[in-house]
Write a protein that holds these residues in place. Structure first.
Motif, mmCIF file in Angstrom:
data_model
loop_
_atom_site.group_PDB
_atom_site.id
_atom_site.type_symbol
_atom_site.label_atom_id
_atom_site.label_comp_id
_atom_site.label_asym_id
_atom_site.label_seq_id
_atom_site.Cartn_x
_atom_site.Cartn_y
_atom_site.Cartn_z
ATOM 1 N N THR A 120 -9.019 114.835 63.222
ATOM 2 C CA THR A 120 -9.507 113.968 62.155
ATOM 3 C C THR A 120 -10.600 114.712 61.402
ATOM 4 O OG1 THR A 120 -9.050 111.994 63.479
ATOM 5 C CG2 THR A 120 -10.559 111.726 61.609
ATOM 6 N N ILE B 242 -1.038 103.396 65.401
ATOM 7 C CA ILE B 242 -0.516 104.482 66.240
ATOM 8 C C ILE B 242 -1.642 105.427 66.605
ATOM 9 C CG2 ILE B 242 1.075 106.451 66.252
ATOM 10 C CD1 ILE B 242 2.756 104.806 64.211
ATOM 11 N N ASP B 243 -1.631 105.908 67.837
ATOM 12 C CA ASP B 243 -2.589 106.922 68.267
ATOM 13 C C ASP B 243 -2.190 108.240 67.603
ATOM 14 O OD1 ASP B 243 -4.384 108.580 69.634
ATOM 15 O OD2 ASP B 243 -3.034 108.773 71.352
ATOM 16 N N PRO B 244 -3.023 108.767 66.687
ATOM 17 C CA PRO B 244 -2.650 109.979 65.945
ATOM 18 C C PRO B 244 -2.304 111.165 66.848
ATOM 19 C CG PRO B 244 -4.645 109.018 65.017
ATOM 20 C CD PRO B 244 -4.343 108.274 66.289
ATOM 21 N N SER C 47 -0.945 111.219 69.698
ATOM 22 C CA SER C 47 0.356 111.076 70.356
ATOM 23 C C SER C 47 1.517 111.457 69.447
ATOM 24 C CB SER C 47 0.539 109.649 70.877
ATOM 25 O OG SER C 47 0.716 108.749 69.798
ATOM 26 N N THR D 153 -11.774 101.216 64.308
ATOM 27 C CA THR D 153 -11.206 99.875 64.331
ATOM 28 C C THR D 153 -10.677 99.523 62.957
ATOM 29 O OG1 THR D 153 -11.598 97.544 64.840
ATOM 30 C CG2 THR D 153 -13.408 98.737 63.819
ATOM 31 N N GLY E 51 -3.693 115.331 65.806
ATOM 32 C CA GLY E 51 -4.846 115.224 66.677
ATOM 33 C C GLY E 51 -6.198 115.568 66.092
#
Length: 161
Positions: free
Chosen positions: A75, A65-67, A69, A156, A73
């Motif tokens: 990291t 999952i795109d964090p 989204s 990745t 947001g």
């Protein structure tokens, strides 16, 4: 009946490795499509996948999952130095970090730091609260250093097989 005992990783053949590369890109690829790509029947692909799952080569199937989204947001990479390297301290820190949902990755490392953690948080205010709980007010932690990720240049989950 064929044994489902897995081969050691160094005994994976080219077809096993090709299957793993396909699954890492998209684990929803049909076994028929995988079979066509690696010159095997769908049942042969299914047996190989089952064998690699049983051996722990394939740990799990997940959705990436795109964090941002989902409101996570920011990291943060944190270098943590524990008060000492004795087993009870390390075990307690591992348990704490493993149980914190914000901790995406946790590595016990060599060198000056004891742990490297990768965290996802909604914003810096949330990180401030979290850092107090996990690090600043934690008697297991001697010191910590925070690095905020400006641009995730490469992220990745794929392993070169």
């Amino acid at each position: 009946m064929r044994s489902t005992t897995a081969r050691p990783p160094d005994q994976l053949d080219d077809q096993d490795r090709a299957i793993l590369r396909i699954l890492q890109r998209d684990n929803k690829t049909s076994q028929r499509a995988i079979g066509e790509a690696v010159n095997l029947s769908a049942p042969a692909v299914q047996r190989r996948i089952a064998r690699m799952e049983a051996a722990g080569i394939i740990r799990r199937n997940i959705a990436v999952i795109d964090p941002a989204s989902v409101g996570q947001g920011v990291t943060v990479v944190v270098e943590v130095q524990t008060v000492n390297d004795r087993s009870p301290v390390i075990a307690a820190a591992k348990r704490l970090f493993r149980e914190a949902p914000e901790v995406q990755q946790c590595y016990l490392v060599t060198g000056k730091a004891s742990f490297i953690l990768i965290l996802l948080v909604p914003d810096m205010a949330s990180y401030e609260v979290l850092s107090r709980r996990l690090f600043a007010d934690n008697e297991l932690v001697q010191s910590f250093q925070t690095l905020v990720v400006l641009d995730p240049v490469k992220v990745t989950l794929e392993v070169d097989v």
